[in-house]
Design a protein around this motif. Structure first.
Motif, PDB file in Angstrom:
ATOM      1  N   ILE A  56       1.383   9.542  -6.040  1.00 13.32           N
ATOM      2  CA  ILE A  56       0.702   8.260  -5.876  1.00 13.32           C
ATOM      3  C   ILE A  56       0.919   7.401  -7.126  1.00 13.32           C
ATOM      4  O   ILE A  56       0.867   7.901  -8.250  1.00 13.32           O
ATOM      5  N   LYS A  57       1.125   6.099  -6.914  1.00  8.71           N
ATOM      6  CA  LYS A  57       1.368   5.183  -8.032  1.00  8.71           C
ATOM      7  C   LYS A  57       0.204   4.237  -8.301  1.00  8.71           C
ATOM      8  O   LYS A  57      -0.009   3.807  -9.434  1.00  8.71           O
ATOM      9  N   THR A  58      -0.551   3.880  -7.243  1.00 10.99           N
ATOM     10  CA  THR A  58      -1.608   2.875  -7.368  1.00 10.99           C
ATOM     11  C   THR A  58      -2.917   3.399  -6.799  1.00 10.99           C
ATOM     12  O   THR A  58      -2.934   4.071  -5.764  1.00 10.99           O
ATOM     13  N   LEU A  76      -0.872   5.883 -13.697  1.00 15.57           N
ATOM     14  CA  LEU A  76      -1.367   5.218 -12.489  1.00 15.57           C
ATOM     15  C   LEU A  76      -1.688   3.754 -12.750  1.00 15.57           C
ATOM     16  O   LEU A  76      -2.167   3.391 -13.827  1.00 15.57           O
ATOM     17  N   ASP A  77      -1.423   2.906 -11.739  1.00 16.32           N
ATOM     18  CA  ASP A  77      -1.862   1.513 -11.773  1.00 16.32           C
ATOM     19  C   ASP A  77      -3.260   1.453 -11.165  1.00 16.32           C
ATOM     20  O   ASP A  77      -3.446   1.780  -9.990  1.00 16.32           O
ATOM     21  N   ILE A  78      -4.228   1.057 -11.943  1.00 16.43           N
ATOM     22  CA  ILE A  78      -5.621   1.025 -11.498  1.00 16.43           C
ATOM     23  C   ILE A  78      -6.002  -0.400 -11.115  1.00 16.43           C
ATOM     24  O   ILE A  78      -5.938  -1.316 -11.933  1.00 16.43           O
ATOM     25  N   ILE A 136       0.814  -1.223   0.000  1.00 18.67           N
ATOM     26  CA  ILE A 136       0.000   0.000   0.000  1.00 18.67           C
ATOM     27  C   ILE A 136       0.846   1.271   0.000  1.00 18.67           C
ATOM     28  O   ILE A 136       0.326   2.359   0.193  1.00 18.67           O
ATOM     29  N   ALA A 137       2.152   1.135  -0.240  1.00 19.69           N
ATOM     30  CA  ALA A 137       2.990   2.327  -0.356  1.00 19.69           C
ATOM     31  C   ALA A 137       2.575   3.103  -1.607  1.00 19.69           C
ATOM     32  O   ALA A 137       2.379   2.511  -2.672  1.00 19.69           O
ATOM     33  N   ASN A 138       2.404   4.400  -1.471  1.00 22.66           N
ATOM     34  CA  ASN A 138       1.995   5.252  -2.587  1.00 22.66           C
ATOM     35  C   ASN A 138       0.691   4.775  -3.234  1.00 22.66           C
ATOM     36  O   ASN A 138       0.544   4.753  -4.459  1.00 22.66           O
ATOM     37  N   THR A 139      -0.247   4.354  -2.361  1.00 21.30           N
ATOM     38  CA  THR A 139      -1.546   3.844  -2.833  1.00 21.30           C
ATOM     39  C   THR A 139      -2.680   4.622  -2.169  1.00 21.30           C
ATOM     40  O   THR A 139      -2.584   4.999  -1.008  1.00 21.30           O
ATOM     41  N   ILE A 140      -3.744   4.867  -2.907  1.00 13.94           N
ATOM     42  CA  ILE A 140      -4.940   5.437  -2.304  1.00 13.94           C
ATOM     43  C   ILE A 140      -6.133   4.528  -2.578  1.00 13.94           C
ATOM     44  O   ILE A 140      -6.139   3.769  -3.553  1.00 13.94           O
ATOM     45  N   PHE A 141      -7.124   4.599  -1.697  1.00 16.90           N
ATOM     46  CA  PHE A 141      -8.346   3.809  -1.826  1.00 16.90           C
ATOM     47  C   PHE A 141      -9.517   4.766  -2.027  1.00 16.90           C
ATOM     48  O   PHE A 141      -9.723   5.677  -1.234  1.00 16.90           O
ATOM     49  N   LYS A 193      -4.008  -5.201 -13.320  1.00 17.41           N
ATOM     50  CA  LYS A 193      -4.145  -3.763 -13.497  1.00 17.41           C
ATOM     51  C   LYS A 193      -5.085  -3.484 -14.666  1.00 17.41           C
ATOM     52  O   LYS A 193      -5.014  -4.135 -15.708  1.00 17.41           O
ATOM     53  N   TYR A 194      -5.963  -2.505 -14.473  1.00 19.64           N
ATOM     54  CA  TYR A 194      -6.992  -2.229 -15.466  1.00 19.64           C
ATOM     55  C   TYR A 194      -6.420  -1.404 -16.616  1.00 19.64           C
ATOM     56  O   TYR A 194      -5.676  -0.454 -16.415  1.00 19.64           O
TER      57      TYR A 194
END
Length: 418
Positions: free
Chosen positions: A45-47, A64-66, A12-17, A87-88
């Motif tokens: 943010i990356k993901t 971004l990785d979706i 979850i580093a550099n990830t948002i929900f 990843k989408y």
């Protein structure tokens, strides 16, 4: 709750929900995902883990990785490494604009087509005045087909606004210039934006496109007056206790209206039955300050049978757009570094610099003011429109013919006493 048993900080580093969690565990779609993801990218943010229903919208941002999910269980299993979510990749790869209408379909009305070409070339606002059935709405709907194609930056800006409003039809980038046509019964909050959770209004949804107000005089006076500041500042500020919300609204205003309550004042075939007082009261619904922001006024006459039955090939939208693009390119080069992009944005000081008239031009303008009884506010409008006509003619200077054509687009001021 101890559900995530194989937690890895790197996961979850550099990830948002993002998403809305319902009581049954589903992750529901939310509005405004695109601007959130753009901000996330700028913050490093990356993901992004978000609802599956928002995936195609967010995947526009290639950096971004979706990771799309349907339920909270999907999130837990993904974080526990119990299964992998691919990843989408966006399915919306065709960014070509599409219009199913064209100026080639409009028979006759050459004077109105010309006026709309000038409107598009200079980014002007325009009002069409004519009897019912003369084709005002049909003509207005086609103006987007002659405007310059959207740039990627413009398309992203428009898509962001529609994302916040929850109005992305295909969850992909919008490549057609907006054409908004609110009904005259629309409440003011729908027009300018608002609500408990502020959302963009029609004027913001028309950003970088067209706001068309059909039957202009039927709109509530307060709604029409609320357009004055956005037309001037090209943004709208919505004040709430939670803060101020600023939405862009750089739109072209196209309006249509009847010349009188019965609709047939000035019509060559049908007789007007309105009294002078009724006509005066009807037209006074449009305030002077609002008309001051409309550069072009054009009269739309009913199409004659010979024009409708003619086999003459009408000029296509693409042919007209080529001339519009040339004029816009000239303006872009002329105003480079000044902070404006079209003739409609010229300020009084810039008018003096870029719209200089020779001795004969000044004499023509003076004569028009005296004979037509034009108002002082018509002066700058005529110069702006003349500058656009000169650009369409690829002329560096405003010539007599450009000025004379521009003056005719204010002649309704006197005829209809507006």
């Amino acid at each position: 709750m101890g559900k995530i048993t194989k937690f890895e900080i790197d996961k979850i580093a550099n990830t948002i929900f993002l998403g809305e969690l319902s009581l049954d565990g589903k992750i529901n779609r939310i509005n405004g995902v695109l601007p959130m993801c753009i901000e996330a990218k700028e913050l490093g943010i990356k993901t992004v883990i978000l609802p599956n229903a928002n995936a195609n919208e967010a995947a526009i941002i290639a950096e971004l990785d979706i990771i799309p999910v349907n339920t909270i269980e999907d999130v837990i299993r993904y974080l526990n490494n119990e299964y992998k979510i691919e990843k989408y990749k966006t399915t919306n790869t065709d960014f070509q604009e599409r219009y199913n209408i064209d100026f080639a379909e409009v028979k006759g009305q050459e004077n109105v087509k010309r006026a709309l070409e000038i409107t598009a070339a200079g980014g002007h606002n325009c009002v069409m005045i004519g009897s019912p059935g003369s084709g005002k709405t049909m003509l207005a709907k086609r103006i987007v087909t002659i405007l310059p194609k959207l740039t990627i930056d413009e398309a992203m800006e428009i898509t962001k606004i529609h994302s916040i409003a929850g109005m992305l039809e295909n969850d992909g980038i919008i490549m057609n210039r907006p054409f908004r046509m609110p009904h005259h019964t629309v409440p003011i909050s729908t027009m300018v934006g608002g609500g408990k959770v502020p959302r963009p209004g029609e004027i913001s949804l028309a950003h970088d496109g067209v706001l068309f107000l059909d039957e202009l005089t039927e709109f509530n006076r307060n709604i029409l007056e609320s357009l004055r500041e956005p037309l001037e500042n090209r943004e709208i500020i919505i004040n709430r206790l939670s803060g101020n919300y600023i939405y862009p609204c750089n739109f072209m205003l196209i309006a249509s209206m009847n010349p009188c309550p019965c609709g047939y004042y000035g019509d060559i075939e049908k007789e007007c039955k309105c009294t002078e007082q009724e006509k005066h009261r009807y037209l006074r619904k449009i305030s002077g300050p609002l008309m001051d922001r409309i550069d072009i006024q054009v009269e739309v006459n009913s199409v004659k049978y010979d024009n409708l039955n003619s086999e003459k090939t009408e000029e296509s939208s693409e042919e007209i757009r080529e001339r519009v693009n040339k004029a816009r390119k000239i303006q872009k080069q002329r105003y480079d570094g000044i902070g404006i992009y079209s003739n409609s944005e010229l300020t009084p000081s810039l008018l003096e610099k870029f719209c200089k008239l020779d001795k004969s031009g000044k004499a023509i303008l003076k004569n028009a003011f005296e004979k037509l009884g034009l108002s002082a506010r018509a002066y700058s409008r005529i110069l702006k429109v003349a500058r656009t006509i000169a650009d369409l003619d690829e002329s560096h200077n405003i010539k007599e013919k450009h000025l004379l054509e521009a003056i005719q687009y204010r002649s309704l001021d006197k005829k209809y006493e507006m």
